[in-house]
Design an enzyme around this catalytic site. Structure first.
Site, PDB file in Angstrom:
ATOM      1  CB  CYS A 117       6.306  17.894   8.621  1.00 39.26           C
ATOM      2  SG  CYS A 117       6.003  18.998   7.264  1.00 39.26           S
ATOM      3  CB  CYS A 128      -0.985  -0.053   1.173  1.00 41.62           C
ATOM      4  SG  CYS A 128      -1.183   1.423   2.114  1.00 41.62           S
TER       5      CYS A 128
END
Ligand code: SAH
Length: 446
Positions: free
Chosen positions: A403, A76
């Site tokens: 981030c 995935c």
């Protein structure tokens, strides 16, 4: 089948969470391979001077490997680290920040160990899945296989809120029972494209967003009634219309089909309203850890003027305002700016001012004193206009939330002629994935 390279030793993990192999002068990035493991690798493609491959045969297992919770985690692409023990995940995240600072900023900084979660599973409060039909006419939903639009069906997802999967399963059954067609990407026909579920951590509230190609689809009322009958935990249902042929999930038109059209959640005692398209941090547990970590670095005395740059919906600025004299929040996105103003009203915070502008443009025109800067830019980091103005203004303290360790290191390198880096701590906002969030603190040199 691609060419096979035999007996490759993995020596590192890339920033995307792929195993790194040196093969003579070539570098191979390999999915699902971890340091100290040897494998035969099948080369899939070559891009920008680097080879990408997958494991053809694994010869030994790293002692950091564990059995993943999710069977499809290897294909995935969402959970690059699910096959690693949680302590190893944290170790690699800390290492990535340390190495980025050394390599890009040329600073040998002390990086504190990445702060993890007690339970690193089922944390995500925002779940979005595409719906489609298989060849036999059965409705399927799941995740796109990495780099493709092939839906891999899922039973449940190991990092998402557990309330989501049973609702998705019933949506699938209802679509089949009521014969509501799913969207077909090739023909552009059909109705339901995606389902987005947003959950509240502090309140018993849950939103289902049906992303459709047309407003008021046939059978809509029955569908919604039956769904909320089966799942009374759903407090609101919203329809979002996206008829464009695009990868963007949400369109611009919205209609509330049930409930208020939004849910609320708390961060460190303040309440925020979340609509279908609002930006909100996806890990409601760790966001409190992250903000606490960042705000503890400011020795508040109610006298500080704080600039909260790249402020999103104003969350961290509103929390900082409780202990500061004044906060100025700058955000470029209009709807986030609007949400931020509403969030201030809702929480009765009045020592905060919101500006909708580019952070660099704003700060270069701002002529008043700023004591502390909190900055939380997107993945691409900040820019020279912003950072050079910060230096000209000689702002004493910078708390940088990032981030992306590589752009964080680039920006810290730029500031390092005038600022001393005295604190770096990664906080694990995204367990099981290769993403790394960091809090850093810089002080103006004497
Ligand atoms: N501090 C917030 C949001 C961080 S995400 C929180 O903790 O939730 C980064 C934000 O920076 C986004 O909301 C994005 O719209 C905004 N942004 C991106 N480029 C910008 C720019 N040049 N000037 C101001 N804001 C910007």
């Amino acid at each position: 089948m691609g060419k096979i390279i035999y007996n490759c030793l993995c020596t590192d993990i890339s920033s995307e969470g792929k195993g790194v192999v040196k093969n003579g002068k070539d570098i191979i990035f390999c999915d699902g391979l971890f340091p100290s493991e040897k494998a035969d690798i099948e080369i899939m493609y070559h891009r920008a001077g680097v080879y990408f491959g997958k494991v053809n045969k694994l010869h030994n297992l790293s002692e950091d490997r564990i059995q993943p919770k999710c069977k499809i985690c290897t294909s995935c692409g969402g959970c690059q680290y699910q096959q690693l023990s949680y302590s190893a995940q944290l170790k690699y995240k800390t290492k990535r920040v340390k190495e980025a600072l050394t390599r890009i900023a040329h600073i040998d900084a002390k990086v504190l160990p990445c702060l993890g979660m007690d339970n690193p599973y089922n944390y995500r409060n925002k779940i979005q899945v595409p719906f489609n039909k298989d060849r036999n006419g059965k409705v399927k939903f799941g995740f796109y296989k990495e780099n493709s639009h092939i839906i891999m069906p899922i039973k449940e997802c190991a990092i998402e809120d557990q309330r989501a999967a049973p609702i998705l399963w019933d949506i699938k059954l209802l679509l089949e029972e009521m014969n509501i067609p799913c969207y077909n990407e090739d023909s552009g026909k059909g109705i339901l494209r995606y389902v987005l579920i947003r959950t509240s951590h502090h309140y018993k509230e849950l939103m289902v967003v049906l992303v459709t190609t047309q407003l008021n689809f046939p059978g809509q009322r029955n569908f919604v009634n039956e769904l909320v009958n089966r799942h009374p935990e759903i407090t609101t249902v919203v329809e979002n219309v996206n008829s464009r042929h695009t990868n963007v999930i949400l369109g611009n038109q919205e209609k509330t089909l049930y409930g208020s059209g939004h849910i609320k959640d708390d961060i460190l005692g303040l309440t925020f309203e979340i609509s279908a398209s609002s930006f909100f941090q996806v890990n409601p547990v760790q966001v409190e850890t992250l903000y606490t970590c960042a705000l503890n670095l400011i020795d508040f005395s109610k006298k500080e003027v704080v600039l909260d740059a790249y402020s999103g919906v104003g969350t961290i600025g509103l929390i900082a305002a409780r202990n500061a004299k004044k906060v100025i929040s700058v955000e470029i996105n209009k709807s986030a700016h609007k949400n931020a103003i509403e969030n201030a009203k809702r929480n009765n915070v009045d020592n905060i001012e919101f500006v909708c502008d580019d952070a660099g443009k704003f700060i270069s025109n701002y002529d008043k004193e700023i004591d502390v800067l909190i900055m939380d830019p997107p993945r691409s980091g900040s820019d020279e206009t912003f950072l050079s103005t910060v230096m000209n203004k000689k702002i004493k303290k910078i708390v940088y939330i990032s981030c992306n360790p590589e752009t964080l290191a680039r920006d810290i390198g730029y500031l390092s002629s005038m600022y001393e880096l005295h604190y770096v701590k990664p906080v694990d906002m995204f367990p099981m994935t290769a993403h790394v969030e960091t809090v850093a603190c810089l002080r103006l040199k004497e």
